[in-house]
Scaffold this motif. Structure first.
Motif, PDB file in Angstrom:
ATOM      1  N   SER A  73      13.795 -10.613  36.089  1.00 17.43           N
ATOM      2  CA  SER A  73      13.836  -9.567  35.051  1.00 17.43           C
ATOM      3  C   SER A  73      12.846  -9.942  33.957  1.00 17.43           C
ATOM      4  O   SER A  73      12.385 -11.091  33.893  1.00 17.43           O
ATOM      5  N   GLY A  74      12.565  -8.979  33.086  1.00 18.01           N
ATOM      6  CA  GLY A  74      11.725  -9.283  31.923  1.00 18.01           C
ATOM      7  C   GLY A  74      12.370 -10.384  31.093  1.00 18.01           C
ATOM      8  O   GLY A  74      11.690 -11.297  30.609  1.00 18.01           O
ATOM      9  N   MET A  75      13.703 -10.325  30.934  1.00 22.80           N
ATOM     10  CA  MET A  75      14.381 -11.343  30.142  1.00 22.80           C
ATOM     11  C   MET A  75      14.296 -12.724  30.802  1.00 22.80           C
ATOM     12  O   MET A  75      14.287 -13.738  30.117  1.00 22.80           O
ATOM     13  N   GLY A  76      14.228 -12.749  32.142  1.00 19.39           N
ATOM     14  CA  GLY A  76      14.041 -14.024  32.843  1.00 19.39           C
ATOM     15  C   GLY A  76      12.728 -14.680  32.420  1.00 19.39           C
ATOM     16  O   GLY A  76      12.662 -15.896  32.211  1.00 19.39           O
ATOM     17  N   VAL A  97      11.450  -6.608  17.029  1.00 22.84           N
ATOM     18  CA  VAL A  97      11.340  -7.117  18.407  1.00 22.84           C
ATOM     19  C   VAL A  97      12.421  -6.462  19.282  1.00 22.84           C
ATOM     20  O   VAL A  97      13.484  -6.065  18.780  1.00 22.84           O
ATOM     21  N   TYR A  98      12.165  -6.338  20.579  1.00 18.81           N
ATOM     22  CA  TYR A  98      13.091  -5.726  21.539  1.00 18.81           C
ATOM     23  C   TYR A  98      14.507  -6.298  21.375  1.00 18.81           C
ATOM     24  O   TYR A  98      14.681  -7.515  21.259  1.00 18.81           O
ATOM     25  N   GLY A  99      15.504  -5.417  21.366  1.00 21.20           N
ATOM     26  CA  GLY A  99      16.892  -5.815  21.112  1.00 21.20           C
ATOM     27  C   GLY A  99      17.403  -6.908  22.039  1.00 21.20           C
ATOM     28  O   GLY A  99      18.125  -7.812  21.603  1.00 21.20           O
ATOM     29  N   VAL A 169       2.685 -12.590  23.522  1.00 22.41           N
ATOM     30  CA  VAL A 169       2.645 -11.132  23.303  1.00 22.41           C
ATOM     31  C   VAL A 169       3.392 -10.417  24.431  1.00 22.41           C
ATOM     32  O   VAL A 169       3.050 -10.566  25.606  1.00 22.41           O
ATOM     33  N   ASP A 170       4.409  -9.676  24.051  1.00 21.26           N
ATOM     34  CA  ASP A 170       5.124  -8.823  25.002  1.00 21.26           C
ATOM     35  C   ASP A 170       4.327  -7.523  25.125  1.00 21.26           C
ATOM     36  O   ASP A 170       4.258  -6.726  24.191  1.00 21.26           O
ATOM     37  N   ASN A 171       3.711  -7.324  26.287  1.00 23.12           N
ATOM     38  CA  ASN A 171       2.771  -6.204  26.481  1.00 23.12           C
ATOM     39  C   ASN A 171       3.399  -5.063  27.290  1.00 23.12           C
ATOM     40  O   ASN A 171       2.688  -4.248  27.870  1.00 23.12           O
ATOM     41  N   HIS A 191       5.602  -9.285  30.574  1.00 24.69           N
ATOM     42  CA  HIS A 191       5.887  -7.894  30.949  1.00 24.69           C
ATOM     43  C   HIS A 191       7.302  -7.750  31.453  1.00 24.69           C
ATOM     44  O   HIS A 191       7.758  -8.561  32.258  1.00 24.69           O
ATOM     45  N   SER A 192       7.976  -6.714  30.986  1.00 23.54           N
ATOM     46  CA  SER A 192       9.117  -6.210  31.733  1.00 23.54           C
ATOM     47  C   SER A 192       8.505  -5.263  32.748  1.00 23.54           C
ATOM     48  O   SER A 192       8.190  -4.110  32.431  1.00 23.54           O
ATOM     49  N   ALA A 193       8.301  -5.754  33.976  1.00 24.70           N
ATOM     50  CA  ALA A 193       7.692  -4.924  35.028  1.00 24.70           C
ATOM     51  C   ALA A 193       8.671  -3.858  35.518  1.00 24.70           C
ATOM     52  O   ALA A 193       8.294  -2.972  36.291  1.00 24.70           O
ATOM     53  N   THR A 194       9.905  -3.960  35.034  1.00 26.88           N
ATOM     54  CA  THR A 194      10.906  -2.891  35.217  1.00 26.88           C
ATOM     55  C   THR A 194      10.352  -1.555  34.723  1.00 26.88           C
ATOM     56  O   THR A 194      10.725  -0.503  35.232  1.00 26.88           O
ATOM     57  N   LYS A 195       9.472  -1.603  33.732  1.00 26.27           N
ATOM     58  CA  LYS A 195       9.014  -0.405  33.036  1.00 26.27           C
ATOM     59  C   LYS A 195       7.743   0.140  33.704  1.00 26.27           C
ATOM     60  O   LYS A 195       7.803   0.536  34.837  1.00 26.27           O
ATOM     61  N   TYR A 196       6.599   0.130  33.002  1.00 25.50           N
ATOM     62  CA  TYR A 196       5.423   0.816  33.548  1.00 25.50           C
ATOM     63  C   TYR A 196       4.848   0.158  34.796  1.00 25.50           C
ATOM     64  O   TYR A 196       4.321   0.839  35.671  1.00 25.50           O
TER      65      TYR A 196
HETATM   66  C1  LIG Z   1      12.921  -3.880  28.759  1.00 30.99           C
HETATM   67  C2  LIG Z   1      12.180  -4.828  27.927  1.00 30.99           C
HETATM   68  C3  LIG Z   1      12.344  -6.214  28.055  1.00 30.99           C
HETATM   69  C4  LIG Z   1      13.349  -6.816  29.013  1.00 30.99           C
HETATM   70  O1  LIG Z   1      13.022  -6.576  30.338  1.00 30.99           O
HETATM   71  P1  LIG Z   1      14.112  -6.439  31.526  1.00 30.99           P
HETATM   72  O2  LIG Z   1      13.261  -6.205  32.711  1.00 30.99           O
HETATM   73  O3  LIG Z   1      15.016  -5.313  31.160  1.00 30.99           O
HETATM   74  O4  LIG Z   1      14.850  -7.732  31.566  1.00 30.99           O
HETATM   75  C5  LIG Z   1      11.575  -7.044  27.247  1.00 30.99           C
HETATM   76  N1  LIG Z   1      10.695  -6.541  26.367  1.00 30.99           N
HETATM   77  C6  LIG Z   1      10.517  -5.209  26.199  1.00 30.99           C
HETATM   78  C7  LIG Z   1       9.527  -4.717  25.194  1.00 30.99           C
HETATM   79  C8  LIG Z   1      11.250  -4.314  26.969  1.00 30.99           C
HETATM   80  O5  LIG Z   1      11.072  -2.994  26.792  1.00 30.99           O
END
Ligand SMILES: *Cc1c(COP(=O)(O)O)cnc(C)c1O
Length: 382
Positions: A73-76, A97-99, A169-171, A191-196
């Motif tokens: 995960s991104g948090m990982g 910063v992201y919650g 940097v969280d991109n 990157h949270s590759a979960t997203k884009y």
């Molecule tokens: C979603 C998100 C995360 C966490 O990523 P997960 O894949 O949900 O663990 C971290 N940073 C940002 C900016 C996010 O939007």
């Protein structure tokens, strides 16, 4: 190689045993050895797996970096980076910063005596007052959530140039299509590759990228020791998602611009937050730092109340009410009752997170359908 070619060709290696053009899903935990220690580069899938390696090669390439590690995960990925530090060390971050990152800092790593301090880093001068001998990392997000503030990454770097302080940097919001922080001075990109990057709302996956061998080696050790690695199926889906990242992001940006233009005509709306607007407070730096302005847009209402916001978010048809972002489908959310509900109202007001604030993750559907959808929901307020 240009970005539009990188997304297709990076990490694309013909499978030697079959000629398969696409990297297979190597659904295996272990690898047969000829003799003890004699192997084809893979021993055990917590350490490495060919599908994951292909994804890491691809992500390094699109983010203009030398090394990448992928996570469950991104948090990982965020967790592994904090583990570079020792008790007594301090991280400075932007106050929006992201919650999930904030929760990990405050509720997990504070117990290990890591210190955290937050400030408005859209003004880099704010660093001067709080940097101290224990500061080991500056951790920033640009654009930020949900007000799309933009931090000048180069300027932040100039404040710590010549020190050992790492710039992280969280991109996630910008994506490698719009901004490559390693080229602006970042030491590690998340990157949270979960997203884009995944782009289809079907995986949870994270990645980090760096150009520094020693940082990579420490992070690799942390990762294979702590084990937050993704499975091969998710890596395969991320690789597939990356192929369309360039064209998807272009369409996200185009649609967001059209929606910004539409929302600008509506008298119910008080403020719109999108870095492409000339009146956005960080528009100049966004224009300089990013290739385009992204697909995230937020707005609040003249009648600043929960019930009008809830009416809008429950009356859209294509904008689905959900957390997360960056998928092909449009999403709508209400930070005050969803992602930012744990912040007391008084604190939310200070941060301009109004009760009526609505956040859109603009998808890649037909523009006119999206605009009509928002129009209908706004018309229903009357
Ligand atoms: C979603 C998100 C995360 C966490 O990523 P997960 O894949 O949900 O663990 C971290 N940073 C940002 C900016 C996010 O939007």
């Amino acid at each position: 190689m240009k970005f539009g070619t990188k997304v297709i060709h990076s990490g694309l290696k013909t499978d030697p045993s079959t000629g398969s053009i696409i990297t297979p899903i190597y659904q295996t935990s272990t690898y047969v050895q000829e003799k003890p220690g004699e192997n084809k580069g893979f021993e055990y899938s917590r350490t490495s797996n060919p599908t994951r390696t292909a994804l890491e090669d691809s992500i390094s390439s699109i983010e203009c970096g030398r090394y990448s590690i992928c996570y469950a995960s991104g948090m990982g990925a965020c967790d592994a980076i904090v583990k570079l530090l020792k008790p007594g060390d301090k991280i400075i971050s932007n106050n929006d910063v992201y919650g999930g990152t904030y929760r990990m800092f405050e509720q997990v790593f504070k117990n290990f005596n890591i210190d955290f301090e937050y400030t408005d880093l859209t003004n880099a001068e704010n660093l001067d007052e709080i940097i101290c001998i224990n500061t080991k990392m500056i951790w920033i997000e640009s654009p930020s959530n949900p007000l799309l503030n933009i931090i000048d990454i180069k300027k932040i770097k100039s404040k710590i140039e010549g020190t050992e302080i790492l710039l992280v940097v969280d991109n996630t919001f910008a994506t490698p299509a719009l901004q490559n922080p390693l080229n602006l001075g970042a030491d590690i990109v998340i990157h949270s590759a979960t997203k884009y990057i995944g782009g289809h709302s079907d995986i949870i996956l994270g990645a980090l990228i760096t150009n520094t061998k020693t940082i990579y080696e420490q992070l690799f050790l942390i990762t294979k020791s702590c084990g937050a690695v993704p499975g091969p199926m998710d890596c395969f889906l991320a690789l597939r998602g990356i192929k369309t990242l360039d064209i998807r992001v272009k369409k996200h940006c185009e649609n967001a611009k059209a929606i910004n233009d539409f929302l600008s005509t509506r008298k119910e709306i008080k403020e719109i937050f999108w870095p492409g607007r000339s009146e956005h407070k960080n528009h100049k730096i966004a224009k300089k730092q990013m290739k385009d302005f992204g697909g995230m847009i937020s707005f609040n209402l003249i009648n600043d109340n929960f019930s009008d916001a809830v009416s809008i978010i429950t009356n859209t048809k294509y904008f689905k009410l959900a957390e997360s972002l960056g998928g092909v489908e449009s999403l709508i959310s209400h930070p005050a009752s969803m992602t930012h509900a744990s912040i007391p109202k008084e604190e939310r007001d200070k941060k301009n997170l109004k009760d009526s604030l609505i956040r859109l993750s603009v998808g890649i559907e037909d523009q006119s359908d999206l605009i009509n959808d928002l129009k209908n929901a706004l018309d229903m307020l009357h």
